[in-house]
Design a protein around this motif. Structure first.
Motif: not given
Length: 302
Positions: A61-72
């Protein structure tokens, strides 16, 4: 095809916590600390970091911000391509050095280049800052602005960043306590006090005022005044229970050995501390005396 982007870290000089409430803050980029993001084709979405190697969207979950970036970025590119995204560099995580903003910015820029999206600066910063909101619960935009700047940043949540190109002609010692800070926990701790105690709200306002005074002193190259401001800010941050026994110990050593001022930097509860010094010799002396109780140190000419 492979693309990479190198983004640097940051340190908040004054205004942490109060900046969330709309007051001004002063922060500076640390050019010697950086993280490189590399994007390349792969057979599956893959993340490679010092702490995690595996499926990108199955990362903790600490990578959730990065997951958002990549998905976006994939959505903006209208792409279903699978990628390997690799992170290399030496910014310690959860220390107040801007690691989460740095990787979010570097990922956004690397994917922008990879897909030739030609996003505007505002779009890139908006994506970076939204990732910060996911990571920390509440983000002022200061970290995203500073890791994207080559100059000192005077920042206000409404007005945004202003670059200050002036030098103080001083030396900043940055020390890593080795204690993991938690921005979410620290922000919540301060919020609870501000919501229930009018004196706490007044202290936040004072922190904001100190940021304004620091900018004025900086432009006058008044090192001694900024040192005094650092010490006043530390007293306020300490009163919010954001300091630790190690931070208090480092403060005593720094001030006893010639530092003009000392304070924690970032959210507190660990992380990094900064000491303003007349010159690098004093900074080196303090770092040497603290070396047995810190994880690392850096000296920046400011």
């Amino acid at each position: 095809m492979k693309t990479s982007f190198l983004a640097h870290g940051k340190v908040i000089l004054i205004g942490e916590h109060s900046v969330v409430y709309g007051y001004n803050a002063l922060a500076m980029p640390i050019m010697s600390l950086h993280i490189k993001t590399t994007v390349e084709p792969a057979t599956q979405m893959w993340m490679d970091t010092a702490h995690y190697q595996g499926s990108f969207f199955m990362a903790p979950s600490e990578y959730d911000g990065l997951k958002y970036v990549v998905k976006t970025m994939l959505e903006k590119a209208n792409s279903t391509e699978t990628l390997k995204i690799t992170y290399t560099g030496e910014i310690p995580i959860e220390r107040g050095l801007g690691s989460s903003a740095t990787v979010a910015l570097a990922t956004t820029r690397a994917m922008n280049d990879y897909f030739k999206l030609n996003l505007s600066e505002n779009e890139i910063i908006a994506i970076t800052n939204h990732a910060e909101m996911i990571n920390h619960g509440k983000a002022s935009g200061l970290d995203a602005a500073t890791v994207n700047s080559n100059y000192l940043v005077f920042f206000n949540k409404k007005a945004g960043p202003t670059a200050l190109r002036a030098k103080l002609n001083s030396t900043l010692l940055i020390m890593d306590t080795g204690e993991l800070g938690s921005t979410k926990k620290a922000v919540s701790l301060v919020h609870e006090q501000v919501a229930t105690d009018p004196k706490a709200a007044a202290k936040i306002a004072k922190l904001g005022k100190l940021a304004d005074e620091a900018k004025s002193a900086w432009l006058k190259k008044d090192q001694a005044q900024i040192g005094t401001i650092f010490n006043q800010a530390q007293a306020i941050l300490h009163s919010f229970c954001l300091s630790t026994s190690k931070i208090d110990q480092l403060q005593k050593i720094a001030l006893a050995n010639g530092a003009l001022g000392f304070k924690l930097s970032g959210s507190g509860l660990g992380g990094i501390v900064i000491a303003l010094c007349h010159n690098s010799e004093i900074a080196q002396k303090i770092a040497a005396k603290c070396q047995n109780i810190i994880a690392n140190s850096w000296i920046e000419e400011i």
